[in-house]
Design a protein around this motif. Structure first.
Motif, PDB file in Angstrom:
ATOM      1  N   UNK A   1     -21.506 -10.717  -5.673  1.00  0.00           N
ATOM      2  CA  UNK A   1     -20.275 -10.768  -4.903  1.00  0.00           C
ATOM      3  C   UNK A   1     -19.230  -9.487  -5.014  1.00  0.00           C
ATOM      4  N   UNK A   2     -18.103  -9.219  -4.681  1.00  0.00           N
ATOM      5  CA  UNK A   2     -17.390  -8.193  -4.784  1.00  0.00           C
ATOM      6  C   UNK A   2     -15.959  -8.652  -4.571  1.00  0.00           C
ATOM      7  N   UNK A   3     -14.976  -7.570  -5.199  1.00  0.00           N
ATOM      8  CA  UNK A   3     -13.800  -7.729  -4.886  1.00  0.00           C
ATOM      9  C   UNK A   3     -13.009  -6.484  -4.578  1.00  0.00           C
ATOM     10  N   UNK A   4     -11.891  -6.380  -3.959  1.00  0.00           N
ATOM     11  CA  UNK A   4     -11.211  -5.332  -3.520  1.00  0.00           C
ATOM     12  C   UNK A   4     -10.097  -5.088  -4.153  1.00  0.00           C
ATOM     13  N   UNK A   5      -9.649  -4.116  -4.722  1.00  0.00           N
ATOM     14  CA  UNK A   5      -8.210  -3.837  -5.319  1.00  0.00           C
ATOM     15  C   UNK A   5      -7.715  -2.701  -4.750  1.00  0.00           C
ATOM     16  N   UNK A   6      -6.443  -2.681  -4.691  1.00  0.00           N
ATOM     17  CA  UNK A   6      -5.532  -1.625  -3.881  1.00  0.00           C
ATOM     18  C   UNK A   6      -5.276  -0.574  -4.605  1.00  0.00           C
ATOM     19  N   UNK A   7      -5.498   0.732  -4.208  1.00  0.00           N
ATOM     20  CA  UNK A   7      -5.247   1.928  -4.880  1.00  0.00           C
ATOM     21  C   UNK A   7      -3.832   1.991  -5.307  1.00  0.00           C
ATOM     22  N   UNK A   8      -3.656   2.742  -6.294  1.00  0.00           N
ATOM     23  CA  UNK A   8      -2.152   3.178  -6.407  1.00  0.00           C
ATOM     24  C   UNK A   8      -1.347   3.627  -5.425  1.00  0.00           C
ATOM     25  N   UNK A   9      -0.155   3.282  -4.986  1.00  0.00           N
ATOM     26  CA  UNK A   9       0.411   3.544  -3.899  1.00  0.00           C
ATOM     27  C   UNK A   9       0.699   5.242  -3.784  1.00  0.00           C
ATOM     28  N   UNK A  10       0.858   5.869  -4.881  1.00  0.00           N
ATOM     29  CA  UNK A  10       0.861   7.248  -5.024  1.00  0.00           C
ATOM     30  C   UNK A  10      -0.480   7.780  -4.242  1.00  0.00           C
ATOM     31  N   UNK A  11      -1.669   7.158  -4.606  1.00  0.00           N
ATOM     32  CA  UNK A  11      -2.692   7.732  -4.140  1.00  0.00           C
ATOM     33  C   UNK A  11      -2.975   7.458  -2.360  1.00  0.00           C
ATOM     34  N   UNK A  12      -2.515   6.391  -2.232  1.00  0.00           N
ATOM     35  CA  UNK A  12      -2.441   5.977  -0.791  1.00  0.00           C
ATOM     36  C   UNK A  12      -1.534   7.018  -0.039  1.00  0.00           C
ATOM     37  N   UNK A  13      -0.376   7.173  -0.477  1.00  0.00           N
ATOM     38  CA  UNK A  13       0.455   8.195   0.203  1.00  0.00           C
ATOM     39  C   UNK A  13       0.142   9.580   0.203  1.00  0.00           C
ATOM     40  N   UNK A  14      -0.788   9.931  -0.656  1.00  0.00           N
ATOM     41  CA  UNK A  14      -1.295  11.295  -0.584  1.00  0.00           C
ATOM     42  C   UNK A  14      -2.269  11.579   0.379  1.00  0.00           C
ATOM     43  N   UNK A  15      -2.782  10.485   0.972  1.00  0.00           N
ATOM     44  CA  UNK A  15      -3.894  10.706   2.307  1.00  0.00           C
ATOM     45  C   UNK A  15      -3.494  10.074   3.255  1.00  0.00           C
ATOM     46  N   UNK A  16      -2.572   9.435   3.375  1.00  0.00           N
ATOM     47  CA  UNK A  16      -1.859   8.657   4.820  1.00  0.00           C
ATOM     48  C   UNK A  16      -0.876   9.769   5.468  1.00  0.00           C
ATOM     49  N   UNK A  17      -1.475  10.518   5.980  1.00  0.00           N
ATOM     50  CA  UNK A  17      -0.506  11.813   6.637  1.00  0.00           C
ATOM     51  C   UNK A  17      -0.077  11.358   7.977  1.00  0.00           C
ATOM     52  N   UNK A  18       1.222  11.783   8.209  1.00  0.00           N
ATOM     53  CA  UNK A  18       1.713  11.403   9.404  1.00  0.00           C
ATOM     54  C   UNK A  18       1.833  10.103   9.851  1.00  0.00           C
ATOM     55  N   UNK A  19       1.546   9.512  11.142  1.00  0.00           N
ATOM     56  CA  UNK A  19       1.625   8.561  11.671  1.00  0.00           C
ATOM     57  C   UNK A  19       0.254   7.734  11.280  1.00  0.00           C
ATOM     58  N   UNK A  20       0.631   6.302  10.948  1.00  0.00           N
ATOM     59  CA  UNK A  20      -0.388   5.722  10.501  1.00  0.00           C
ATOM     60  C   UNK A  20      -0.892   4.389  11.213  1.00  0.00           C
ATOM     61  N   UNK A  21      -2.137   4.366  11.332  1.00  0.00           N
ATOM     62  CA  UNK A  21      -2.688   2.838  12.032  1.00  0.00           C
ATOM     63  C   UNK A  21      -3.349   2.200  10.765  1.00  0.00           C
ATOM     64  N   UNK A  22      -3.087   0.843  10.704  1.00  0.00           N
ATOM     65  CA  UNK A  22      -3.568   0.118   9.624  1.00  0.00           C
ATOM     66  C   UNK A  22      -4.816  -0.976   9.987  1.00  0.00           C
ATOM     67  N   UNK A  23      -5.665  -0.947   9.461  1.00  0.00           N
ATOM     68  CA  UNK A  23      -6.849  -2.213   9.545  1.00  0.00           C
ATOM     69  C   UNK A  23      -7.007  -2.840   8.458  1.00  0.00           C
ATOM     70  N   UNK A  24      -6.671  -4.165   8.467  1.00  0.00           N
ATOM     71  CA  UNK A  24      -6.942  -5.276   7.567  1.00  0.00           C
ATOM     72  C   UNK A  24      -8.078  -6.050   7.736  1.00  0.00           C
ATOM     73  N   UNK A  25      -9.101  -5.892   6.733  1.00  0.00           N
ATOM     74  CA  UNK A  25     -10.230  -6.994   6.759  1.00  0.00           C
ATOM     75  C   UNK A  25     -10.083  -7.983   6.129  1.00  0.00           C
ATOM     76  N   UNK A  26     -10.211  -9.286   6.685  1.00  0.00           N
ATOM     77  CA  UNK A  26     -10.069 -10.492   5.444  1.00  0.00           C
ATOM     78  C   UNK A  26     -11.619 -11.215   5.674  1.00  0.00           C
ATOM     79  N   UNK A  27     -12.648 -10.476   5.975  1.00  0.00           N
ATOM     80  CA  UNK A  27     -13.822 -11.114   6.133  1.00  0.00           C
ATOM     81  C   UNK A  27     -14.423 -11.651   4.863  1.00  0.00           C
ATOM     82  N   UNK A  28     -14.004 -11.016   3.718  1.00  0.00           N
ATOM     83  CA  UNK A  28     -14.349 -11.593   2.235  1.00  0.00           C
ATOM     84  C   UNK A  28     -13.188 -11.982   1.391  1.00  0.00           C
ATOM     85  N   UNK A  29     -12.158 -12.350   2.051  1.00  0.00           N
ATOM     86  CA  UNK A  29     -10.897 -12.621   1.572  1.00  0.00           C
ATOM     87  C   UNK A  29     -11.094 -13.829   0.471  1.00  0.00           C
TER      88      UNK A  29
END
Length: 211
Positions: A1-29
């Motif tokens: 099995x696996x689990x996902x854990x959100x990265x730190x907000x600062x880490x996400x902000x550092x790569x999420x440049x400009x306009x952002x489109x988000x994809x959420x996957x709930x397949x293994x929710x």
């Protein structure tokens, strides 16, 4: 099995440049997905005017399903500077393959947990090693795409773009270089790579404590 854990907000902000489109996957929710944290962050991004679109679906690791789901969002994706994916490493890599001309980034790290792991019918694989490098390697995992799991570049044994361990396998780092070159992001390779942290026990213990 696996689990996902959100990265730190600062880490996400550092790569999420400009306009952002988000994809959420709930397949293994049911196994582990940081749903509430993801919702909170996405609300913040929307309030800042960065979020131009969002898609929530399941099993984006299935290419046919992903292409079908993306059809109604392609105008927003074309406008986006970054596609931010909340899923395991397999999902992020699948999105990066489908949207090969777009900057695709991981918002989560993926951790291995004890138990049976379903087999994804794809060539894409995730080492579930906790500290995800996909944001620095163009959505191609250096752990699984390289026979030696090198995280600081190619070994030097590549011949005609093929791996010296398996001549039938493309060199993972050659693929990474070509992907980043196509995206105009070769500058990320100038950043020194930190020593990878394979200590995932803490995340596993946190999950067990919630059981």
């Amino acid at each position: 099995m696996l689990m996902t854990k959100m990265k730190a907000k600062e880490a996400i902000a550092s790569v999420a440049d400009g306009k952002v489109f988000i994809i959420n996957c709930h397949g293994c929710k049911e196994i582990g997905f940081p749903e509430e944290e993801a919702k909170e962050l996405q609300k913040e991004m929307a309030a800042e005017g960065k979020l131009i679109g969002c898609m929530t679906t399941d099993y984006i690791c299935n290419t046919d399903n992903l292409n079908l789901r993306l059809r109604g969002h392609m105008a927003e994706i074309e406008e986006a500077d970054t596609v931010l994916v909340f899923s395991c490493g397999v999902g992020v890599q699948t999105v990066a393959d489908v949207l090969e001309d777009k900057k695709v980034c991981a918002a989560c790290d993926t951790y291995e947990l004890p138990g049976f792991q379903g087999v994804t019918p794809l060539e894409v694989d995730c080492g579930q090693c906790g500290e995800c490098y996909l944001n620095m390697t163009g959505g191609i995992c250096p752990i699984t795409a390289c026979s030696k799991s090198l995280v600081n570049g190619p070994c030097g044994g590549t011949k005609n773009g093929k791996c010296e361990v398996d001549p039938n396998m493309e060199c993972g780092w050659e693929r990474i270089y070509q992907r980043l070159k196509k995206l105009g992001r070769l500058d990320v390779l100038k950043c020194p790579t930190q020593i990878h942290n394979f200590a995932t026990d803490d995340a596993t213990k946190e999950w067990k404590e919630t059981e």
